[in-house]
Scaffold this active site. Structure first.
Site, PDB file in Angstrom:
ATOM      1  N   ARG A  31      -6.010  11.124  -8.794  1.00 24.39           N
ATOM      2  CA  ARG A  31      -6.816  12.068  -7.992  1.00 24.39           C
ATOM      3  C   ARG A  31      -8.115  12.446  -8.701  1.00 24.39           C
ATOM      4  NH1 ARG A  31      -3.859  17.255  -5.748  1.00 24.39           N
ATOM      5  NH2 ARG A  31      -3.196  17.551  -7.890  1.00 24.39           N
ATOM      6  N   ARG A  69       5.452  20.354 -12.864  1.00 23.19           N
ATOM      7  CA  ARG A  69       5.113  20.874 -11.535  1.00 23.19           C
ATOM      8  C   ARG A  69       6.121  20.403 -10.483  1.00 23.19           C
ATOM      9  NH1 ARG A  69      -0.767  18.702 -11.713  1.00 23.19           N
ATOM     10  NH2 ARG A  69      -0.943  19.331  -9.540  1.00 23.19           N
ATOM     11  N   ARG A  79       5.047  29.682  -2.680  1.00 25.51           N
ATOM     12  CA  ARG A  79       5.714  28.729  -3.571  1.00 25.51           C
ATOM     13  C   ARG A  79       7.040  29.248  -4.098  1.00 25.51           C
ATOM     14  NH1 ARG A  79       0.684  25.837  -5.281  1.00 25.51           N
ATOM     15  NH2 ARG A  79       1.229  24.181  -6.695  1.00 25.51           N
ATOM     16  N   LYS A 122      -1.607  17.995   0.770  1.00 27.10           N
ATOM     17  CA  LYS A 122      -1.920  19.280   1.424  1.00 27.10           C
ATOM     18  C   LYS A 122      -3.432  19.541   1.456  1.00 27.10           C
ATOM     19  CE  LYS A 122       0.616  21.577  -1.581  1.00 27.10           C
ATOM     20  NZ  LYS A 122       1.050  20.434  -2.421  1.00 27.10           N
ATOM     21  N   ARG A 174      -8.701  17.175 -12.550  1.00 25.13           N
ATOM     22  CA  ARG A 174      -8.069  18.435 -12.945  1.00 25.13           C
ATOM     23  C   ARG A 174      -7.351  18.286 -14.277  1.00 25.13           C
ATOM     24  NH1 ARG A 174      -4.848  20.328  -7.619  1.00 25.13           N
ATOM     25  NH2 ARG A 174      -3.491  21.134  -9.264  1.00 25.13           N
TER      26      ARG A 174
HETATM   27  P1  ADP Z   1      -1.909  18.205  -2.766  1.00 26.40           P
HETATM   28  O1  ADP Z   1      -3.006  19.106  -2.249  1.00 26.40           O
HETATM   29  O2  ADP Z   1      -0.673  18.269  -1.913  1.00 26.40           O
HETATM   30  O3  ADP Z   1      -1.620  18.385  -4.217  1.00 26.40           O
HETATM   31  P2  ADP Z   1      -3.932  16.102  -2.391  1.00 26.40           P
HETATM   32  O4  ADP Z   1      -4.370  16.291  -0.976  1.00 26.40           O
HETATM   33  O5  ADP Z   1      -4.854  16.575  -3.456  1.00 26.40           O
HETATM   34  O6  ADP Z   1      -2.428  16.702  -2.606  1.00 26.40           O
HETATM   35  O7  ADP Z   1      -3.632  14.541  -2.596  1.00 26.40           O
HETATM   36  C1  ADP Z   1      -3.280  14.014  -3.879  1.00 26.40           C
HETATM   37  C2  ADP Z   1      -3.943  12.659  -4.074  1.00 26.40           C
HETATM   38  O8  ADP Z   1      -3.387  11.719  -3.166  1.00 26.40           O
HETATM   39  C3  ADP Z   1      -5.452  12.673  -3.802  1.00 26.40           C
HETATM   40  O9  ADP Z   1      -6.057  11.818  -4.752  1.00 26.40           O
HETATM   41  C4  ADP Z   1      -5.592  12.114  -2.385  1.00 26.40           C
HETATM   42  O10 ADP Z   1      -6.827  11.395  -2.214  1.00 26.40           O
HETATM   43  C5  ADP Z   1      -4.390  11.181  -2.286  1.00 26.40           C
HETATM   44  N1  ADP Z   1      -3.778  11.174  -0.946  1.00 26.40           N
HETATM   45  C6  ADP Z   1      -3.638  12.231  -0.091  1.00 26.40           C
HETATM   46  N2  ADP Z   1      -3.006  11.857   1.042  1.00 26.40           N
HETATM   47  C7  ADP Z   1      -2.716  10.530   0.893  1.00 26.40           C
HETATM   48  C8  ADP Z   1      -2.058   9.563   1.721  1.00 26.40           C
HETATM   49  N3  ADP Z   1      -1.562   9.898   2.918  1.00 26.40           N
HETATM   50  N4  ADP Z   1      -1.937   8.305   1.241  1.00 26.40           N
HETATM   51  C9  ADP Z   1      -2.441   7.974   0.014  1.00 26.40           C
HETATM   52  N5  ADP Z   1      -3.073   8.830  -0.808  1.00 26.40           N
HETATM   53  C10 ADP Z   1      -3.213  10.097  -0.380  1.00 26.40           C
HETATM   54  P1  AMP Z   2      -2.242  23.437  -6.773  1.00 19.29           P
HETATM   55  O1  AMP Z   2      -3.735  23.325  -6.679  1.00 19.29           O
HETATM   56  O2  AMP Z   2      -1.628  23.960  -5.495  1.00 19.29           O
HETATM   57  O3  AMP Z   2      -1.603  22.159  -7.257  1.00 19.29           O
HETATM   58  O4  AMP Z   2      -1.955  24.545  -7.874  1.00 19.29           O
HETATM   59  C1  AMP Z   2      -2.366  24.375  -9.233  1.00 19.29           C
HETATM   60  C2  AMP Z   2      -1.680  25.400 -10.119  1.00 19.29           C
HETATM   61  O5  AMP Z   2      -2.105  26.726  -9.739  1.00 19.29           O
HETATM   62  C3  AMP Z   2      -0.153  25.435 -10.026  1.00 19.29           C
HETATM   63  O6  AMP Z   2       0.468  24.474 -10.849  1.00 19.29           O
HETATM   64  C4  AMP Z   2       0.126  26.881 -10.474  1.00 19.29           C
HETATM   65  O7  AMP Z   2      -0.012  27.021 -11.882  1.00 19.29           O
HETATM   66  C5  AMP Z   2      -1.024  27.650  -9.834  1.00 19.29           C
HETATM   67  N1  AMP Z   2      -0.681  28.102  -8.459  1.00 19.29           N
HETATM   68  C6  AMP Z   2      -1.254  27.687  -7.303  1.00 19.29           C
HETATM   69  N2  AMP Z   2      -0.716  28.311  -6.249  1.00 19.29           N
HETATM   70  C7  AMP Z   2       0.245  29.131  -6.741  1.00 19.29           C
HETATM   71  C8  AMP Z   2       1.178  30.018  -6.146  1.00 19.29           C
HETATM   72  N3  AMP Z   2       1.260  30.180  -4.820  1.00 19.29           N
HETATM   73  N4  AMP Z   2       2.004  30.709  -6.976  1.00 19.29           N
HETATM   74  C9  AMP Z   2       1.946  30.566  -8.306  1.00 19.29           C
HETATM   75  N5  AMP Z   2       1.107  29.717  -8.933  1.00 19.29           N
HETATM   76  C10 AMP Z   2       0.259  29.004  -8.154  1.00 19.29           C
END
Ligand code: ADP
Ligand code: AMP
Length: 214
Positions: free
Chosen positions: A127, A172, A88, A13, A161
């Site tokens: 990541r 999660r 969420r 995302k 993170r």
């Molecule tokens: P989210 O925001 O849904 O938690 P991220 O965009 O942070 O996910 O992506 C999670 C990890 O996967 C990051 O390290 C990113 O570089 C990698 N990633 C994202 N999209 C892809 C993809 N299509 N193929 C392989 N790795 C990806």
């Molecule tokens: P994310 O960056 O989307 O993976 O979110 C990291 C953490 O932030 C999650 O595991 C939750 O603890 C908190 N968080 C993010 N977005 C929300 C949401 N919409 N509602 C509740 N908690 C959230």
């Protein structure tokens, strides 16, 4: 244009939001990013949220609703919004409808990033991001073009993170399955959901999303 990118942690995302911001001048509204900023700044919200986030649980619906509402209030009415990590829960989905209508907006698309849950632990534990501009990378799937140097800003420090560890990731994922996935059928009933293959390469996923928005 107002869209939700929906998918479990690690689905891509944030990565796809960054592309959309660049290609379509939309604004990314990531509640996770907003909460991490609050934690870093040690605001009252951040102090409350830190332990919850570290455990992989959800912070309260009120906290995230206030964050989203404030961001939309500060945005130009004509600028598109990408909701990343929000809503969420069923209650957040309902609240979002109210917030959008308050700001004269409607939801155009929910893009579901379909991913293989088993692949996500690897995505999340690999990541990292630029400590300066936040650009997202992955150890093997998406490293910087030049090792140790951010593609976007040239910075040489990176961070991971605290919640991107295997144990918290499992929590999660369970939260996603139990609380977030159940909001999809409501959006499907409104005919606004498109599923995109999130296991494809980053560029292919971006192209598929652009085809939905075209
Ligand atoms: P989210 O925001 O849904 O938690 P991220 O965009 O942070 O996910 O992506 C999670 C990890 O996967 C990051 O390290 C990113 O570089 C990698 N990633 C994202 N999209 C892809 C993809 N299509 N193929 C392989 N790795 C990806
Ligand atoms: P994310 O960056 O989307 O993976 O979110 C990291 C953490 O932030 C999650 O595991 C939750 O603890 C908190 N968080 C993010 N977005 C929300 C949401 N919409 N509602 C509740 N908690 C959230």
């Amino acid at each position: 244009m107002n869209i939700i990118l929906l998918g479990p942690p690690g689905a891509g995302k944030g990565t796809q939001s960054a592309g959309l911001v660049e290609r379509h001048a939309m604004v990314q509204l990531s509640t996770g990013d907003m909460l991490r900023a609050a934690v870093k700044a040690q605001t009252p919200v951040g102090l409350k949220a830190k332990a919850v986030m570290d455990a992989g649980e959800l912070v309260s619906d009120e906290i995230v609703a206030d964050l989203i509402d404030a961001e939309l209030a500060a945005m130009d009415a004509g600028t598109g919004a990408i909701f990343d990590g929000y809503p969420r829960t069923a209650s957040q989905a309902e609240t979002l409808d109210g917030i959008l209508s308050k700001h004269g907006r409607t939801l155009d698309h929910v893009i579901e990033l379909g991913v293989d849950i088993d692949a996500l632990v690897e995505r999340i534990t690999g990541r990292f991001s630029c400590a300066n501009c936040g650009a997202l990378y992955h150890d093997t799937a998406n490293p910087p073009a030049s090792e140790g140097v951010c593609d976007s800003c040239g910075h040489t420090e990176f961070k991971r993170r605290p919640d991107d560890n295997e144990e918290t990731v499992r929590t999660r994922m369970a939260v996603y399955r139990g609380e977030t996935a159940p909001i999809l059928p409501g959006y499907e009933a409104r005919g606004i959901v498109t599923r995109v293959d999130g296991m494809a390469g980053i560029t292919d996923v971006a192209n598929a999303i652009d085809a939905v928005l075209a």
